[in-house]
Write an enzyme that holds these catalytic residues in place. Structure first.
Site, mmCIF file in Angstrom:
data_model
loop_
_atom_site.group_PDB
_atom_site.id
_atom_site.type_symbol
_atom_site.label_atom_id
_atom_site.label_comp_id
_atom_site.label_asym_id
_atom_site.label_seq_id
_atom_site.Cartn_x
_atom_site.Cartn_y
_atom_site.Cartn_z
ATOM 1 N N LYS A 81 107.734 -32.576 120.855
ATOM 2 C CA LYS A 81 107.627 -33.995 120.545
ATOM 3 C C LYS A 81 106.910 -34.195 119.216
ATOM 4 C CE LYS A 81 107.663 -35.821 125.266
ATOM 5 N NZ LYS A 81 106.908 -36.612 126.263
ATOM 6 N N TYR B 91 99.777 -30.453 137.623
ATOM 7 C CA TYR B 91 100.320 -29.270 138.292
ATOM 8 C C TYR B 91 99.298 -28.598 139.201
ATOM 9 C CZ TYR B 91 104.079 -29.896 134.975
ATOM 10 O OH TYR B 91 105.114 -30.431 134.258
ATOM 11 N N ARG C 106 111.083 -28.046 127.231
ATOM 12 C CA ARG C 106 111.838 -29.250 127.576
ATOM 13 C C ARG C 106 113.320 -29.033 127.292
ATOM 14 N NH1 ARG C 106 107.283 -30.796 124.564
ATOM 15 N NH2 ARG C 106 105.760 -32.065 125.710
ATOM 16 N N HIS D 73 101.695 -29.705 125.723
ATOM 17 C CA HIS D 73 101.046 -30.966 126.078
ATOM 18 C C HIS D 73 99.937 -31.266 125.078
ATOM 19 C CE1 HIS D 73 102.286 -30.838 130.596
ATOM 20 N NE2 HIS D 73 103.200 -31.407 129.847
ATOM 21 N N HIS E 289 113.866 -30.495 133.965
ATOM 22 C CA HIS E 289 112.434 -30.743 134.070
ATOM 23 C C HIS E 289 111.844 -30.112 135.325
ATOM 24 C CE1 HIS E 289 109.843 -32.798 131.285
ATOM 25 N NE2 HIS E 289 109.075 -33.219 132.274
ATOM 26 N N ARG F 189 110.864 -26.777 134.383
ATOM 27 C CA ARG F 189 109.604 -26.850 133.621
ATOM 28 C C ARG F 189 108.429 -26.984 134.587
ATOM 29 N NH1 ARG F 189 107.463 -28.301 128.518
ATOM 30 N NH2 ARG F 189 106.044 -30.077 128.476
#
Length: 300
Positions: A169, A277, A145, A268, A242, A245
């Protein structure tokens, strides 16, 4: 209704929520409290199913997108779950709220021809050109990210085994490998261009990516750099961190990587986040099928 302060502390301390997440929660709570004030509801314990339905109606009257409404409902569901835990309310009126699922947008990605144009626009004999090349190779080469890239430190990069320590995150850490192109561009920048940028400021920093004044780059700065590269490459598609990414994940799956591996590389928490994806690889899978299956197409 001052319980939201304790809730924000809960998000920051227990849930390790990012500043952006906390800001969104605060916005959603502020909007909900404003609604309660207009309706004359003074206690959170008085919020019931009818109140929730009325709140939903006001959101749709404002013509908010389904995604925005879903986020607000999710925020308030979490808030009332916290209140339940603290025994400040007896029930969670948002638990039974269900919204029709909207189709997830297919993430945009770049084709190799478009990427090659980006890789060719930077002057690698110039400090900023070296930085931009290293930035591009890092974002595409790892799929991290933009916030993770911004916070990357010198000590996080291990050239001996070709891995980076990435803080994602909720301060969750993961190791991400990088290849020879990223290694070459990073070494050139770190041992040459970065030192020249550091000379412009007396402040020492361990942050890898610096701006033209020698200070750490911001996420906005990284987006601006990519936009400038896009314009130099004369690309008609919009390039942002992004999208790189998305491109990383799409290309990995197209070349045979399994979902679990890509999930771990992207950081994730849930596999469902990675599964979006798979939609963009269907054309690729069809081409393989048509060229590989004995009875996929006529032989005459």
């Amino acid at each position: 209704m001052n319980d939201h302060k304790a809730f924000i502390e809960y998000l920051q301390i227990e849930k390790n929520a990012s500043p952006y997440t906390v800001e969104y929660y605060q916005q959603d709570l502020k909007e909900f409290f404003s609604f309660l004030h207009q309706e004359g509801i003074q206690s959170l314990g008085d919020v019931d199913q009818q109140c929730v339905r009325l709140f939903l109606t006001t959101l749709y009257d404002h013509q908010l997108s389904r995604r925005s409404v879903s986020r607000k409902i999710s925020s308030l569901r979490t808030f009332f779950r916290f209140l339940e835990r603290e025994k400040l309310v007896e029930t969670n009126p948002f638990m039974l709220v269900t919204l029709p699922k909207s189709p997830k947008p297919i993430p945009g990605f770049l084709y190799m021809e478009e990427l090659e144009k980006l890789f060719e626009v930077n002057n690698v004999n110039d400090p900023l050109g070296q930085r931009n090349q290293a930035l591009l190779e890092t974002l595409y080469g790892t799929g991290m990210r933009v916030s993770e890239c911004q916070n990357l430190k010198l000590r996080d990069v291990d050239f001996t085994i070709g891995t980076m320590l990435v803080r994602g995150k909720g301060n969750k850490e993961r190791y991400v490998p990088f290849g020879s192109f990223a290694e070459k561009s990073l070494k050139t920048y770190i041992h040459d261009g970065r030192d020249q940028l550091l000379e412009k400021t007396g402040i020492h920093t361990d942050v890898i990516f610096l701006n033209s004044r020698g200070n750490p780059l911001t996420t906005r700065g990284i987006r601006t750099i990519l936009k400038t590269m896009m314009e130099k490459a004369a690309l008609t598609v919009n390039v942002h961190p992004h999208k790189l990414r998305h491109t990383f994940a799409t290309h990995m799956l197209n070349e045979g990587a399994d979902l679990r591996t890509v999930q771990e590389l992207l950081g994730h928490e849930n596999l469902s986040s990675t599964q979006i994806y798979t939609h963009v690889t269907k054309d690729h899978l069809r081409n393989i099928y048509l060229n590989s299956h004995p009875r996929a197409k006529s032989r005459d």
